[in-house]
Design an enzyme around this catalytic site. Structure first.
Site, PDB file in Angstrom:
ATOM      1  CG  ASP A  21      -2.080   0.939   1.107  1.00 21.09           C
ATOM      2  OD1 ASP A  21      -2.346   1.418  -0.012  1.00 21.09           O
ATOM      3  OD2 ASP A  21      -2.728   1.214   2.134  1.00 21.09           O
ATOM      4  CG  HIS A  38      -0.430   2.178  -9.193  1.00 21.03           C
ATOM      5  ND1 HIS A  38      -0.623   1.746  -7.902  1.00 21.03           N
ATOM      6  CD2 HIS A  38      -1.508   2.945  -9.490  1.00 21.03           C
ATOM      7  CE1 HIS A  38      -1.776   2.241  -7.443  1.00 21.03           C
ATOM      8  NE2 HIS A  38      -2.323   2.976  -8.381  1.00 21.03           N
ATOM      9  CG  LEU A 132       8.993 -17.128  -3.895  1.00 20.27           C
ATOM     10  CD1 LEU A 132       8.777 -17.218  -2.395  1.00 20.27           C
ATOM     11  CD2 LEU A 132       9.488 -15.723  -4.266  1.00 20.27           C
TER      12      LEU A 132
HETATM   13  C1  IPE Z   1      -5.488  -2.612  -0.066  1.00 20.27           C
HETATM   14  O1  IPE Z   1      -5.121  -1.277  -0.242  1.00 20.27           O
HETATM   15  C2  IPE Z   1      -5.470  -3.328  -1.359  1.00 20.27           C
HETATM   16  C3  IPE Z   1      -4.155  -3.474  -1.999  1.00 20.27           C
HETATM   17  C4  IPE Z   1      -3.012  -3.072  -1.527  1.00 20.27           C
HETATM   18  C5  IPE Z   1      -4.187  -4.138  -3.251  1.00 20.27           C
HETATM   19  P1  IPE Z   1      -6.226  -0.126  -0.387  1.00 20.27           P
HETATM   20  O2  IPE Z   1      -5.484   1.136  -0.534  1.00 20.27           O
HETATM   21  O3  IPE Z   1      -7.198  -0.478  -1.445  1.00 20.27           O
HETATM   22  O4  IPE Z   1      -6.966  -0.222   1.015  1.00 20.27           O
HETATM   23  P2  IPE Z   1      -7.806   0.858   1.827  1.00 20.27           P
HETATM   24  O5  IPE Z   1      -8.844   1.382   0.899  1.00 20.27           O
HETATM   25  O6  IPE Z   1      -6.869   1.927   2.246  1.00 20.27           O
HETATM   26  O7  IPE Z   1      -8.357   0.109   2.979  1.00 20.27           O
HETATM   27  C1  IPE Z   2      -1.658   0.240  -3.298  1.00 23.64           C
HETATM   28  O1  IPE Z   2      -1.409   1.600  -3.337  1.00 23.64           O
HETATM   29  C2  IPE Z   2      -1.897  -0.349  -4.661  1.00 23.64           C
HETATM   30  C3  IPE Z   2      -3.307  -0.662  -4.957  1.00 23.64           C
HETATM   31  C4  IPE Z   2      -4.280  -0.632  -4.097  1.00 23.64           C
HETATM   32  C5  IPE Z   2      -3.609  -1.045  -6.315  1.00 23.64           C
HETATM   33  P1  IPE Z   2      -2.576   2.667  -3.314  1.00 23.64           P
HETATM   34  O2  IPE Z   2      -2.944   2.978  -4.724  1.00 23.64           O
HETATM   35  O3  IPE Z   2      -3.686   2.221  -2.462  1.00 23.64           O
HETATM   36  O4  IPE Z   2      -1.845   3.910  -2.676  1.00 23.64           O
HETATM   37  P2  IPE Z   2      -2.442   4.919  -1.603  1.00 23.64           P
HETATM   38  O5  IPE Z   2      -2.905   4.101  -0.450  1.00 23.64           O
HETATM   39  O6  IPE Z   2      -3.578   5.639  -2.255  1.00 23.64           O
HETATM   40  O7  IPE Z   2      -1.314   5.804  -1.272  1.00 23.64           O
HETATM   41 MG    MG Z   3      -4.055   2.421  -0.482  1.00 23.59          MG
END
Ligand code: IPE
Ligand code: IPE
Ligand code: MG
Length: 246
Positions: A21, A38, A132
């Site tokens: 995240d 990303h 792995l």
């Molecule tokens: C969780 O992250 C999902 C992934 C990392 C793929 P999100 O950014 O979607 O989660 P919330 O919305 O902060 O809970």
């Molecule tokens: C995690 O990073 C990746 C996905 C959920 C696809 P985020 O896109 O949720 O990044 P933040 O949490 O908004 O910074």
């Molecule tokens: Mg996120």
């Protein structure tokens, strides 16, 4: 002594799961589009996969896209799907060479056809590898998985293949997408969020949870080593008393 050297190789987790995240915030901090984050996150994936393979960890599950993430702005979702296709194409040879086996869990029917095709080829190509196990959670959510398991189990009960009395936690687990994998002992979430966000709710029952403020695109091998060392400093009691463990 480096962080890596401090790791007790006899007490490694067999399965590490990661909620990757913070990509969006990492990009926004640099006044860039979220997609840039990303893209940068892929470098971290490469590093962490390599580190796990080097340590001879058996299973690494990466939460890459949740069921709920489909509700993001269309451009971001499309960008992530494209990134997924290009990344699999670019990385698959090197995964294969390193004896890594790819798996996917989630509602993959929701993914674009090209994405499904790339994944299928990559899964087939690496199917005989025994290093792995890299498990990508894509279009995944634990509640979807648990509801699906309940449906499949009910079907088998209906057919008379299994009796009601035979349903135990272990049997239920065999209906989950992760039936072939042991439960994760260590779950890492980056970006300073303290929640599970619908990830492996059943399987994380006794996992050690590790949260770090580091955003995913900044998460590197050293950060993983730190998480493993932290895991190794904990006493896992599984409901027993400390005395019983020692
Ligand atoms: C969780 O992250 C999902 C992934 C990392 C793929 P999100 O950014 O979607 O989660 P919330 O919305 O902060 O809970
Ligand atoms: C995690 O990073 C990746 C996905 C959920 C696809 P985020 O896109 O949720 O990044 P933040 O949490 O908004 O910074
Ligand atoms: Mg996120």
């Amino acid at each position: 002594m480096s962080l890596k050297d401090k790791i007790d190789l006899q007490r490694l987790p067999e399965h590490i799961a990661i909620i990757m995240d913070g990509n969006g915030r990492w990009a926004q901090e640099r006044s860039e589009d979220r997609l840039y984050g990303h893209h940068e996150g892929v470098q971290s994936v490469r590093q962490i996969v390599e580190a796990c393979a080097e340590l001879k960890i058996h299973y690494l599950t990466l939460y890459a896209f949740s069921t709920e993430n489909w509700d993001r702005p269309r451009a971001e979702v499309e960008g992530i799907m494209e990134l997924l296709v290009t990344t699999i194409r670019k990385e698959i040879e090197s995964l294969h060479k390193n004896n890594i086996r790819l798996h996917v869990i989630g509602e993959t029917e929701q993914l674009p056809a090209l994405c499904r095709q790339e994944l299928k080829e990559a899964i087939n190509m690496t199917a005989d590898n025994n290093g792995l196990n890299l498990v990508m959670a894509l279009s995944y959510s634990a509640r979807w998985e648990i509801a699906r398991a309940a449906r499949l189990l009910a079907e088998d009960v209906g057919k008379g293949d299994i009796s009601l009395g035979a349903i135990t936690p272990k049997v239920f687990g065999d209906y989950l997408c992760t039936k072939a994998f042991p439960d994760p002992e260590l779950m890492i979430r980056t970006s300073g969020e303290y929640r599970i966000s619908n990830f492996l709710l059943y399987q994380l029952a006794y996992a050690e949870l590790y949260f770090t403020d580091t955003l995913w695109p900044d998460f590197r091998k050293e950060n993983l080593y730190e998480a493993i060392l932290n895991y190794q400093s904990r006493e896992r009691r599984f409901g027993k008393t400390s005395e019983q463990i020692q």
